[in-house]
Enzyme design. Structure first.
Site, PDB file in Angstrom:
ATOM      1  N   GLY A  63      23.682  -2.144   2.310  1.00  0.00           N
ATOM      2  CA  GLY A  63      24.333  -0.754   1.655  1.00  0.00           C
ATOM      3  C   GLY A  63      25.377  -1.427   0.645  1.00  0.00           C
ATOM      4  N   ASP A  69      15.571  -4.405  -1.248  1.00  0.00           N
ATOM      5  CA  ASP A  69      16.893  -3.569  -1.611  1.00  0.00           C
ATOM      6  C   ASP A  69      16.989  -3.562  -3.085  1.00  0.00           C
ATOM      7  OD1 ASP A  69      17.393  -6.319  -0.774  1.00  0.00           O
ATOM      8  OD2 ASP A  69      19.447  -5.835  -1.603  1.00  0.00           O
ATOM      9  N   ASN A  70      16.362  -4.237  -3.900  1.00  0.00           N
ATOM     10  CA  ASN A  70      16.569  -4.485  -5.390  1.00  0.00           C
ATOM     11  C   ASN A  70      15.327  -3.830  -5.973  1.00  0.00           C
ATOM     12  OD1 ASN A  70      19.073  -5.516  -5.110  1.00  0.00           O
ATOM     13  ND2 ASN A  70      18.223  -7.621  -5.326  1.00  0.00           N
ATOM     14  N   ARG A 124      16.238   2.972  -3.036  1.00  0.00           N
ATOM     15  CA  ARG A 124      15.574   1.794  -3.077  1.00  0.00           C
ATOM     16  C   ARG A 124      14.480   1.702  -1.832  1.00  0.00           C
ATOM     17  NH1 ARG A 124      20.346  -1.776  -4.519  1.00  0.00           N
ATOM     18  NH2 ARG A 124      21.762  -0.355  -5.204  1.00  0.00           N
ATOM     19  N   LYS A 183      30.369  -0.360  -9.885  1.00  0.00           N
ATOM     20  CA  LYS A 183      30.073  -1.578  -9.087  1.00  0.00           C
ATOM     21  C   LYS A 183      31.239  -2.971  -9.179  1.00  0.00           C
ATOM     22  CE  LYS A 183      25.940  -5.057  -8.712  1.00  0.00           C
ATOM     23  NZ  LYS A 183      24.652  -5.462  -9.428  1.00  0.00           N
ATOM     24  N   ASP A 221      19.838  -4.112 -10.578  1.00  0.00           N
ATOM     25  CA  ASP A 221      20.413  -5.352  -9.926  1.00  0.00           C
ATOM     26  C   ASP A 221      20.114  -6.564 -10.989  1.00  0.00           C
ATOM     27  OD1 ASP A 221      22.049  -3.869  -8.371  1.00  0.00           O
ATOM     28  OD2 ASP A 221      21.283  -4.834  -6.488  1.00  0.00           O
ATOM     29  N   GLY A 267      34.079  -7.246  -1.861  1.00  0.00           N
ATOM     30  CA  GLY A 267      33.656  -5.913  -2.393  1.00  0.00           C
ATOM     31  C   GLY A 267      34.076  -6.042  -3.897  1.00  0.00           C
TER      32      GLY A 267
HETATM   33  P1  AMP Z   1      22.836  -8.164  -4.340  1.00  0.00           P
HETATM   34  O1  AMP Z   1      22.758  -9.459  -4.124  1.00  0.00           O
HETATM   35  O2  AMP Z   1      23.997  -7.743  -5.295  1.00  0.00           O
HETATM   36  O3  AMP Z   1      21.650  -7.239  -4.423  1.00  0.00           O
HETATM   37  O4  AMP Z   1      23.617  -7.720  -2.981  1.00  0.00           O
HETATM   38  C1  AMP Z   1      23.118  -7.734  -1.671  1.00  0.00           C
HETATM   39  C2  AMP Z   1      23.906  -7.175  -0.684  1.00  0.00           C
HETATM   40  O5  AMP Z   1      25.144  -8.007  -0.551  1.00  0.00           O
HETATM   41  C3  AMP Z   1      24.384  -5.840  -1.095  1.00  0.00           C
HETATM   42  O6  AMP Z   1      24.379  -4.858   0.299  1.00  0.00           O
HETATM   43  C4  AMP Z   1      25.754  -5.941  -1.575  1.00  0.00           C
HETATM   44  O7  AMP Z   1      26.544  -4.789  -1.747  1.00  0.00           O
HETATM   45  C5  AMP Z   1      26.370  -7.119  -0.858  1.00  0.00           C
HETATM   46  N1  AMP Z   1      27.264  -7.681  -1.683  1.00  0.00           N
HETATM   47  C6  AMP Z   1      26.992  -8.651  -2.683  1.00  0.00           C
HETATM   48  N2  AMP Z   1      28.130  -9.215  -3.047  1.00  0.00           N
HETATM   49  C7  AMP Z   1      29.311  -8.589  -2.146  1.00  0.00           C
HETATM   50  C8  AMP Z   1      30.877  -8.703  -2.576  1.00  0.00           C
HETATM   51  N3  AMP Z   1      31.462  -9.588  -3.215  1.00  0.00           N
HETATM   52  N4  AMP Z   1      31.427  -8.195  -1.399  1.00  0.00           N
HETATM   53  C9  AMP Z   1      30.597  -7.373  -0.465  1.00  0.00           C
HETATM   54  N5  AMP Z   1      29.480  -7.158  -0.696  1.00  0.00           N
HETATM   55  C10 AMP Z   1      28.736  -7.880  -1.448  1.00  0.00           C
HETATM   56 MG    MG Z   2      21.179  -5.707  -4.851  1.00  0.00          MG
END
Ligand code: AMP
Ligand code: MG
Length: 486
Positions: free
Chosen positions: A87, A249-250, A180, A110, A259, A123
């Protein structure tokens, strides 16, 4: 503020139960550091007015009237392993904008703060990865490759702790949608068929509306996504793009690249090229991308089976046929693209071996992927030396070259060379340049970033003074390692 960003909310209105409504918290001292006025125009916005309000709007400090911000639920297979709950852990969908072209696009922040999906994360996002995503997305856009785009980047004024303290930033991202494969998985693995069905209807409505009247809409949705992904991944392969983290998810339903984390453009041609520091097994290596695309589509297919047919014995072969179509379509698109890169018109049985011989020569000699195709057009204009100089095993290349010239034939060679140059980029975001401009931005100097962006706006056109942007990295640079954007 509603006049500045006339947001609509079909996701919020149609897909109740598939997200958390959530207001962004905002940040102490947001500053606009990059703004995409051309995209703002395309979106039908008053770009100067939006630019003036950008720091406040895109940090989440001001939520436009009528916006219904939300965090989307999704799951995903990460490196082959299912994470049932991912999510938007650091993003919020602000809403949708309908552009001048009539197309609906998501506007997402983002790096906007914690959400119920944040798990252990903060976050937040940091300046380097935000600018990287900005730059790479725009580069892809100007290469004509389907992609999400950046509308703006703001620094937040907050410090984010990673390995050390880093400046916090938010990316305002625009996408055909943020649906996605993992969005479907989230509800399918909870066996919430009602929600998968609503999501299917929404995805069809939004991305493939001609399927509304199809006999088997879920199967046709799968086919359309497979086609879009075959197109997308073939385009990646033809420019040497390595996404680096093709988790489910990407992977979008729209067929846009999404992403930009550890992605990078390959320099020396090698199928096993991996940049991401966490991809130790090379699952997402350059040469694996088409097969991973199929693997991800199989995960999407699984979520749709109950809608494809009541009986899974009936649904599975139908889905399999679509996945086989993906492979055939990908291969045809790729070969066609390679023909274009080599200036070949029509189709001949010898095309495939001609292409694969060149690629194995390039691989064994580590030839720069982007440079070679530009040098081949130089050969057609009468100067074969620059291409030949890329190979130390001159005999093998010369033998390939003579077969290639025979296949190109007697057609107008300058015209063919011009056509090749309209397909083969001269400028890509070279890894050493990307690192250089991000380092400068970190010290507050955004001029190198803007300069690189300007060069990448016309990747096919030779620009006086931009010669070094077309050069491969110096030997002192590398091996190049990239990191996920967290
Ligand atoms: P990503 O690697 O950007 O595709 O992220 C994979 C998952 O990790 C997604 O659910 C993102 O929302 C979550 N996520 C990545 N970085 C953070 C962060 N700094 N804080 C909270 N969730 C994160
Ligand atoms: Mg992602």
């Amino acid at each position: 503020m509603s006049a500045l960003l006339p947001l609509q909310n079909t996701y919020a209105e149609t897909l109740d139960g598939l997200y958390y409504p959530l207001e962004p918290e905002g940040f102490p001292e947001p500053t606009l550091v990059a703004f995409n006025a051309a995209l703002a125009d395309e979106l039908g916005l008053d770009s100067e007015a939006v630019r003036k309000a950008a720091a406040s709007l895109f940090s989440g400090n001001t939520v436009p009237d009528g916006a219904r911000p939300l965090a989307q639920a999704y799951a995903g297979h990460q490196f082959g392993h299912l994470s049932p709950q991912l999510g938007d852990g650091r993003a919020l969908l602000l809403g949708e904008l309908v552009g001048r072209d009539g197309k609906r696009r998501d506007l997402q922040l983002k790096g906007s703060g914690r959400t119920p999906f944040s798990r252990g994360g903060d976050g937040l996002a940091t300046l380097g990865p935000v600018l990287r995503e900005y730059l790479m997305g725009e580069a892809m856009y100007h290469l004509g490759i389907p992609t999400t785009r950046a509308l703006a980047a703001v620094t937040t004024g907050d410090t984010v702790v990673r390995d050390g303290p880093l400046p916090g930033a938010v990316l305002a991202r625009v996408a055909a949608s943020h649906l996605r494969v993992g969005t479907f998985q989230f509800f399918a693995i909870r066996d919430d068929q009602e929600k998968v069905a609503r999501l299917t209807a929404y995805a069809i409505n939004r991305h493939y509306p001609t399927l509304l009247d199809a006999k088997n809409p879920a199967l046709e949705l799968l086919r359309s996504v497979a086609r879009a992904q075959a197109h997308l991944i073939s385009r990646w392969m033809l420019v040497g793009f390595v996404h680096g983290v093709m988790n489910t998810d990407n992977m979008t339903i729209s067929g846009e690249t999404i992403d930009y984390g550890p992605c990078a453009f390959m320099d020396s041609y090698s199928k096993s090229t991996v940049f991401s520091s966490i991809d130790r097994g090379g699952r997402y290596a350059y040469g694996n991308q088409p097969a991973i695309g199929k693997w991800n589509l199989a995960r999407l297919a699984e979520t749709l089976l109950p809608q494809i047919a009541d009986d899974s014995d009936e649904a599975i072969p139908l889905a399999h046929a679509v996945l086989d179509e993906y492979t055939a379509r990908y291969e045809a698109l790729w070969l066609d693209g390679m023909r274009g890169k080599l200036g070949l018109t029509g189709e001949q049985p010898e095309d495939e071996p001609l292409v694969s011989t060149l690629l194995s020569l390039m691989e064994s000699e580590g030839v720069d992927f982007t440079s070679l195709f530009r040098q081949l057009s130089t050969s057609l204009r009468g100067d074969p030396d620059p291409a030949r100089e890329l190979f130390s095993e001159a005999d093998e290349f010369l033998s390939w070259e003579s077969q290639w010239l025979k296949r190109v034939g007697e057609q107008d060679r300058v015209k063919t060379a011009d056509a090749m140059d309209r397909i083969n980029p001269l400028y890509i975001p070279r890894n050493h340049k990307v690192e250089e401009v991000l380092a400068a931005a970190h010290s507050g100097d955004y001029a190198p970033l803007q300069r690189l962006q300007t060069v990448l706006e016309q990747p096919f056109v030779s620009q006086p003074g931009a010669e070094d942007y077309a050069q491969p990295a110096p030997p002192t640079f590398g091996p190049y390692r990239t990191f996920c954007g967290t």
